[in-house]
Scaffold this active site. Structure first.
Site, PDB file in Angstrom:
ATOM      1  N   ARG A  93       1.664  -3.912   6.353  1.00 11.70           N
ATOM      2  CA  ARG A  93       2.371  -2.897   7.191  1.00 11.70           C
ATOM      3  C   ARG A  93       3.314  -3.685   8.153  1.00 11.70           C
ATOM      4  O   ARG A  93       4.471  -3.718   8.674  1.00 11.70           O
ATOM      5  CB  ARG A  93       1.502  -1.892   8.041  1.00 11.70           C
ATOM      6  CG  ARG A  93       1.059  -0.905   7.212  1.00 11.70           C
ATOM      7  CD  ARG A  93       0.017  -0.369   7.903  1.00 11.70           C
ATOM      8  NE  ARG A  93      -1.210  -1.082   7.910  1.00 11.70           N
ATOM      9  CZ  ARG A  93      -2.194  -0.588   8.611  1.00 11.70           C
ATOM     10  NH1 ARG A  93      -2.582   0.503   9.137  1.00 11.70           N
ATOM     11  NH2 ARG A  93      -3.341  -1.482   8.469  1.00 11.70           N
ATOM     12  N   ASP A 122       0.922  -1.106  -0.108  1.00 15.47           N
ATOM     13  CA  ASP A 122      -0.157  -0.067   0.028  1.00 15.47           C
ATOM     14  C   ASP A 122       0.764   1.247   0.040  1.00 15.47           C
ATOM     15  O   ASP A 122       0.895   1.984   0.939  1.00 15.47           O
ATOM     16  CB  ASP A 122      -0.907  -0.141   1.253  1.00 15.47           C
ATOM     17  CG  ASP A 122      -1.935  -1.212   1.259  1.00 15.47           C
ATOM     18  OD1 ASP A 122      -2.162  -1.820   0.145  1.00 15.47           O
ATOM     19  OD2 ASP A 122      -2.258  -1.798   2.264  1.00 15.47           O
ATOM     20  N   THR A 125      -1.261  -5.028  -4.794  1.00 12.61           N
ATOM     21  CA  THR A 125      -1.168  -3.680  -5.090  1.00 12.61           C
ATOM     22  C   THR A 125      -2.643  -3.142  -4.879  1.00 12.61           C
ATOM     23  O   THR A 125      -3.823  -4.063  -5.036  1.00 12.61           O
ATOM     24  CB  THR A 125      -0.901  -3.234  -6.426  1.00 12.61           C
ATOM     25  OG1 THR A 125      -1.707  -3.617  -7.531  1.00 12.61           O
ATOM     26  CG2 THR A 125       0.569  -3.855  -6.918  1.00 12.61           C
ATOM     27  N   LYS A 181     -11.041  -4.993  -5.851  1.00 13.13           N
ATOM     28  CA  LYS A 181     -12.520  -5.288  -5.282  1.00 13.13           C
ATOM     29  C   LYS A 181     -13.735  -4.527  -6.272  1.00 13.13           C
ATOM     30  O   LYS A 181     -14.424  -3.714  -5.951  1.00 13.13           O
ATOM     31  CB  LYS A 181     -12.740  -4.723  -3.845  1.00 13.13           C
ATOM     32  CG  LYS A 181     -11.585  -5.075  -2.826  1.00 13.13           C
ATOM     33  CD  LYS A 181     -11.874  -4.482  -1.546  1.00 13.13           C
ATOM     34  CE  LYS A 181     -11.091  -5.070  -0.513  1.00 13.13           C
ATOM     35  NZ  LYS A 181      -9.661  -4.725  -0.301  1.00 13.13           N
ATOM     36  N   ASP A 221      -5.963  -5.376  -6.035  1.00  8.82           N
ATOM     37  CA  ASP A 221      -6.762  -5.585  -4.946  1.00  8.82           C
ATOM     38  C   ASP A 221      -7.766  -4.280  -5.148  1.00  8.82           C
ATOM     39  O   ASP A 221      -7.991  -3.624  -4.490  1.00  8.82           O
ATOM     40  CB  ASP A 221      -6.361  -5.344  -3.610  1.00  8.82           C
ATOM     41  CG  ASP A 221      -7.253  -5.782  -2.344  1.00  8.82           C
ATOM     42  OD1 ASP A 221      -8.306  -5.960  -2.694  1.00  8.82           O
ATOM     43  OD2 ASP A 221      -6.914  -5.507  -1.472  1.00  8.82           O
TER      44      ASP A 221
END
Length: 277
Positions: free
Chosen positions: A246, A40, A63, A95, A93
């Site tokens: 993260r 991200d 990504t 969606k 990603d």
């Protein structure tokens, strides 16, 4: 929903009817990694640097391409080059959730050129089966340059606190996946979905791949409602690929950290297929 998670990646690759799923399992087996890095990041430079340093240790690079402020040809060419260099696949990603006609244009063409570089994308079931049918028609068209080289994951569950992706919604995702199994390769879910009751019955060759987000060794959640689980817990629960962001790239030493995730994820997988977990 059936998953053959008791089998090795190599055996599942050998038996799987979908070429994208075959490639996923073969990549994992070759690299001894079921780790997906969720990158991200907001600039092409940061994105490509992370792909280069973590690429040797991951199966897929995930990504959110619409947050990359300077997205362009350099981004696309760089991702494709690094995927080939380090033998990883790319998962956007996105969606997708809109009417079928709009989704087709968002996927194939448009400013982000997603079908050109992303091996795997995902879609929400909120818009109904039409969205899956629209994407599947694009991917299976004889004029589509990457026919049989692209796959879709259904967003069956989410890791956020209070998520509404449960119950009948999850069931509908499974039904859509079965209807379009030549394109849908699996699910984003918190665990295996084998216990979810569905109207349709599974076929003998059904083997959907499960990707689990929110994998983090260091914390159980964040202030915005994200809920985490460890690599071992995710794999023991039926996940095939563990997604971490993260928890890896925001550490002081991302390379050392991703190696730990790879070791723990792979160890949990070996325990699962040997029947010792």
């Amino acid at each position: 929903m059936a998953s053959k998670s008791y089998l090795s990646y190599a055996k599942r690759a050998e038996q799987h009817p979908n070429p994208v799923a075959k490639r996923l399992f073969n990549t994992a087996e070759a690299k001894k990694s079921n780790v997906v890095i969720s990158a991200d990041l907001t600039t092409t430079k940061e994105l490509l640097h992370l792909a280069d340093i973590l690429g040797p240790y991951i199966a897929l690079f995930k990504t959110h391409i619409d947050i990359v402020a300077d997205f362009g040809t350099e981004t696309v060419d760089g991702l494709k080059s690094l995927a080939a260099k380090h033998n990883f696949m790319i998962f956007e990603d996105r969606k997708f959730v809109d009417i079928g006609n709009t989704v087709q244009m968002q996927y194939h063409g448009g400013a982000l050129r997603i079908s050109e570089w992303a091996h795997v994308v995902n879609a929400s079931g909120l818009a109904g089966d039409g969205i899956v049918e629209a994407l599947a028609k694009t991917e299976t068209s004889n004029t589509f340059e990457y026919k049989r080289e692209r796959g879709l994951l259904m967003l069956a569950e989410m890791t956020t606190n209070g998520s509404l992706a449960t119950g009948a919604y999850t069931q509908s995702c499974i039904e859509s996946a079965r209807k379009h199994k030549n394109f849908v390769i699996g699910f984003v879910a918190n665990q295996a979905l084998n216990g979810v009751e569905t109207v349709s019955s599974r076929s003998d060759d059904e083997d959907f791949v499960v990707f689990t987000t929110g994998v983090n060794r260091a914390t159980k959640g964040d202030p915005l409602g994200q809920q985490y689980q460890t690599p071992e817990k995710a794999i023991a629960g039926g996940s095939d690929f563990i997604i971490s962001g993260r928890g890896i790239y925001a550490t002081d030493d991302p390379v050392a950290t991703v190696k730990v995730y790879r070791e723990e994820g792979w160890g949990a997988y070996l325990s699962r297929v040997s029947g010792s977990s």
